[in-house]
Design a protein around this motif. Structure first.
Motif, PDB file in Angstrom:
ATOM      1  N   ARG A 140       0.802  -1.301   0.053  1.00 48.21           N
ATOM      2  CA  ARG A 140      -0.040  -0.061  -0.050  1.00 48.21           C
ATOM      3  C   ARG A 140       0.872   1.251  -0.072  1.00 48.21           C
ATOM      4  NH1 ARG A 140      -3.398  -1.570   4.626  1.00 48.21           N
ATOM      5  NH2 ARG A 140      -4.198  -3.599   3.900  1.00 48.21           N
ATOM      6  N   TRP A 141       2.021   1.305   0.745  1.00 48.06           N
ATOM      7  CA  TRP A 141       2.742   2.207   0.761  1.00 48.06           C
ATOM      8  C   TRP A 141       3.527   2.479  -0.259  1.00 48.06           C
ATOM      9  CZ3 TRP A 141       7.667   3.762   0.379  1.00 48.06           C
ATOM     10  CH2 TRP A 141       7.999   5.086   1.162  1.00 48.06           C
ATOM     11  N   LEU A 142       4.046   1.418  -0.736  1.00 51.51           N
ATOM     12  CA  LEU A 142       4.858   1.660  -2.134  1.00 51.51           C
ATOM     13  C   LEU A 142       4.102   1.927  -3.230  1.00 51.51           C
ATOM     14  CD1 LEU A 142       6.893  -1.599  -1.594  1.00 51.51           C
ATOM     15  CD2 LEU A 142       7.848   0.705  -1.922  1.00 51.51           C
ATOM     16  N   HIS A 143       2.890   1.516  -3.510  1.00 48.58           N
ATOM     17  CA  HIS A 143       1.796   2.203  -4.432  1.00 48.58           C
ATOM     18  C   HIS A 143       1.573   3.491  -4.474  1.00 48.58           C
ATOM     19  CE1 HIS A 143       0.650  -1.642  -6.501  1.00 48.58           C
ATOM     20  NE2 HIS A 143       0.639  -2.058  -5.253  1.00 48.58           N
ATOM     21  N   LEU A 144       1.377   4.081  -2.985  1.00 47.64           N
ATOM     22  CA  LEU A 144       1.400   5.328  -3.049  1.00 47.64           C
ATOM     23  C   LEU A 144       2.642   6.157  -3.193  1.00 47.64           C
ATOM     24  CD1 LEU A 144      -0.705   7.668  -2.345  1.00 47.64           C
ATOM     25  CD2 LEU A 144       0.257   7.470   0.056  1.00 47.64           C
ATOM     26  N   PHE A 145       3.652   5.589  -3.072  1.00 50.80           N
ATOM     27  CA  PHE A 145       4.894   6.134  -3.133  1.00 50.80           C
ATOM     28  C   PHE A 145       5.070   6.221  -4.856  1.00 50.80           C
ATOM     29  CE2 PHE A 145       9.390   4.847  -4.946  1.00 50.80           C
ATOM     30  CZ  PHE A 145       9.969   5.739  -4.413  1.00 50.80           C
ATOM     31  N   VAL A 146       4.817   5.176  -5.606  1.00 48.87           N
ATOM     32  CA  VAL A 146       4.795   5.250  -7.051  1.00 48.87           C
ATOM     33  C   VAL A 146       3.890   6.463  -7.456  1.00 48.87           C
ATOM     34  CG1 VAL A 146       4.248   4.327  -9.127  1.00 48.87           C
ATOM     35  CG2 VAL A 146       5.471   2.998  -7.410  1.00 48.87           C
ATOM     36  N   TYR A 147       2.791   6.614  -7.034  1.00 44.89           N
ATOM     37  CA  TYR A 147       1.815   7.384  -7.663  1.00 44.89           C
ATOM     38  C   TYR A 147       2.352   9.015  -7.090  1.00 44.89           C
ATOM     39  CZ  TYR A 147      -2.203  10.643  -7.576  1.00 44.89           C
ATOM     40  OH  TYR A 147      -3.018  11.974  -7.797  1.00 44.89           O
ATOM     41  N   ASN A 148       2.763   9.083  -5.860  1.00 46.14           N
ATOM     42  CA  ASN A 148       3.350  10.568  -5.582  1.00 46.14           C
ATOM     43  C   ASN A 148       4.445  10.961  -6.283  1.00 46.14           C
ATOM     44  OD1 ASN A 148       1.566  11.633  -3.589  1.00 46.14           O
ATOM     45  ND2 ASN A 148       2.523  10.131  -2.044  1.00 46.14           N
ATOM     46  N   VAL A 149       5.512   9.999  -6.756  1.00 44.44           N
ATOM     47  CA  VAL A 149       6.520  10.258  -7.376  1.00 44.44           C
ATOM     48  C   VAL A 149       6.172  10.694  -8.849  1.00 44.44           C
ATOM     49  CG1 VAL A 149       8.632   9.566  -8.470  1.00 44.44           C
ATOM     50  CG2 VAL A 149       8.050   9.004  -6.228  1.00 44.44           C
ATOM     51  N   GLU A 150       5.041  10.011  -9.670  1.00 46.59           N
ATOM     52  CA  GLU A 150       4.960  10.276 -10.830  1.00 46.59           C
ATOM     53  C   GLU A 150       3.989  11.491 -11.068  1.00 46.59           C
ATOM     54  OE1 GLU A 150       5.155   6.043 -12.904  1.00 46.59           O
ATOM     55  OE2 GLU A 150       3.443   6.686 -12.426  1.00 46.59           O
ATOM     56  N   SER A 151       3.221  11.796  -9.914  1.00 47.30           N
ATOM     57  CA  SER A 151       2.149  12.775  -9.957  1.00 47.30           C
ATOM     58  C   SER A 151       2.790  14.162  -9.814  1.00 47.30           C
ATOM     59  CB  SER A 151       1.210  12.413  -8.865  1.00 47.30           C
ATOM     60  OG  SER A 151       0.124  13.744  -9.087  1.00 47.30           O
ATOM     61  N   HIS A 152       2.402  15.175 -10.371  1.00 39.82           N
ATOM     62  CA  HIS A 152       2.988  16.682 -10.111  1.00 39.82           C
ATOM     63  C   HIS A 152       2.170  17.361  -9.555  1.00 39.82           C
ATOM     64  CE1 HIS A 152       6.747  15.454 -11.522  1.00 39.82           C
ATOM     65  NE2 HIS A 152       6.970  16.080 -12.377  1.00 39.82           N
ATOM     66  N   SER A 153       1.062  16.691  -8.882  1.00 38.82           N
ATOM     67  CA  SER A 153       0.015  17.293  -8.158  1.00 38.82           C
ATOM     68  C   SER A 153       0.356  17.286  -6.511  1.00 38.82           C
ATOM     69  CB  SER A 153      -1.498  16.638  -8.510  1.00 38.82           C
ATOM     70  OG  SER A 153      -1.348  15.325  -8.047  1.00 38.82           O
ATOM     71  N   ASP A 154      -0.547  17.583  -5.909  1.00 36.54           N
ATOM     72  CA  ASP A 154      -0.359  17.516  -4.355  1.00 36.54           C
ATOM     73  C   ASP A 154       0.242  16.254  -3.977  1.00 36.54           C
ATOM     74  OD1 ASP A 154      -1.061  20.268  -4.091  1.00 36.54           O
ATOM     75  OD2 ASP A 154      -3.053  19.927  -3.552  1.00 36.54           O
ATOM     76  N   ILE A 155       0.966  16.240  -2.940  1.00 34.14           N
ATOM     77  CA  ILE A 155       1.349  15.006  -2.392  1.00 34.14           C
ATOM     78  C   ILE A 155       0.231  14.684  -1.387  1.00 34.14           C
ATOM     79  CG2 ILE A 155       3.237  13.855  -0.962  1.00 34.14           C
ATOM     80  CD1 ILE A 155       5.318  15.877  -2.020  1.00 34.14           C
ATOM     81  N   ILE A 156      -0.162  13.221  -1.578  1.00 35.85           N
ATOM     82  CA  ILE A 156      -0.748  12.510  -0.661  1.00 35.85           C
ATOM     83  C   ILE A 156       0.123  11.761   0.397  1.00 35.85           C
ATOM     84  CG2 ILE A 156      -2.859  10.650  -0.452  1.00 35.85           C
ATOM     85  CD1 ILE A 156      -3.487  11.212  -3.596  1.00 35.85           C
TER      86      ILE A 156
END
Length: 99
Positions: A81-97
Motif C-alpha cells: 500500500r505504501w509503495l503504491h502510494l510512493f509510485v503515485y506520488n513520484v509520478e504525479s506532479h499534483s499535491d502529495i498524498i
C-alpha cells in the motif's frame, strides 16, 4: 537486480532524513532528470511494485528497513500500500498524498 538496489538506495537516501512530503519532493527532482538512475530504472521498479514481484517479506523490508518507516501493520500487504502510494506520488506532479 539493479532496480531493487536503486529503489533501496532511494528509499534510504530520502525517507531516513526527510519527512514524507519533503522526501517525495526531493525524489521528484531526481526523477525529473532524464538520465538519472532512478528515471532510467523507474519502469522496472514500478513493475516490481505494481505486480507485487518482491519475495515474501521483501516489500515490508524495503519500507521498514530501507525507508526506516513504521507501518500500521508489519506486513507485505501494508508495505505494498505504501509503495503504491510512493509510485503515485513520484509520478504525479499534483499535491502529495501523505501516507
Amino acid at each position: 537486480m539493479k532496480e531493487k538496489e536503486i529503489l533501496a538506495g532511494t528509499l534510504a537516501a530520502y525517507f531516513k532524513y526527510y519527512k514524507y512530503a519533503d522526501a517525495i519532493t526531493q525524489i521528484r527532482k531526481v526523477y525529473d532528470q532524464p538520465h538519472s538512475s532512478l528515471r532510467v530504472s523507474w519502469e522496472p521498479i514500478k513493475k516490481l511494485i505494481q505486480e507485487h514481484l518482491f519475495d515474501e517479506g521483501e516489500a515490508f523490508h524495503y519500507v521498514a528497513i530501507h525507508a526506516n518507516l513504521p507501518l500500521d501493520e508489519d506486513s507485505d500487504k501494508e508495505a505494498y500500500r505504501w509503495l503504491h502510494l510512493f509510485v503515485y506520488n513520484v509520478e504525479s506532479h499534483s499535491d502529495i498524498i501523505e501516507y
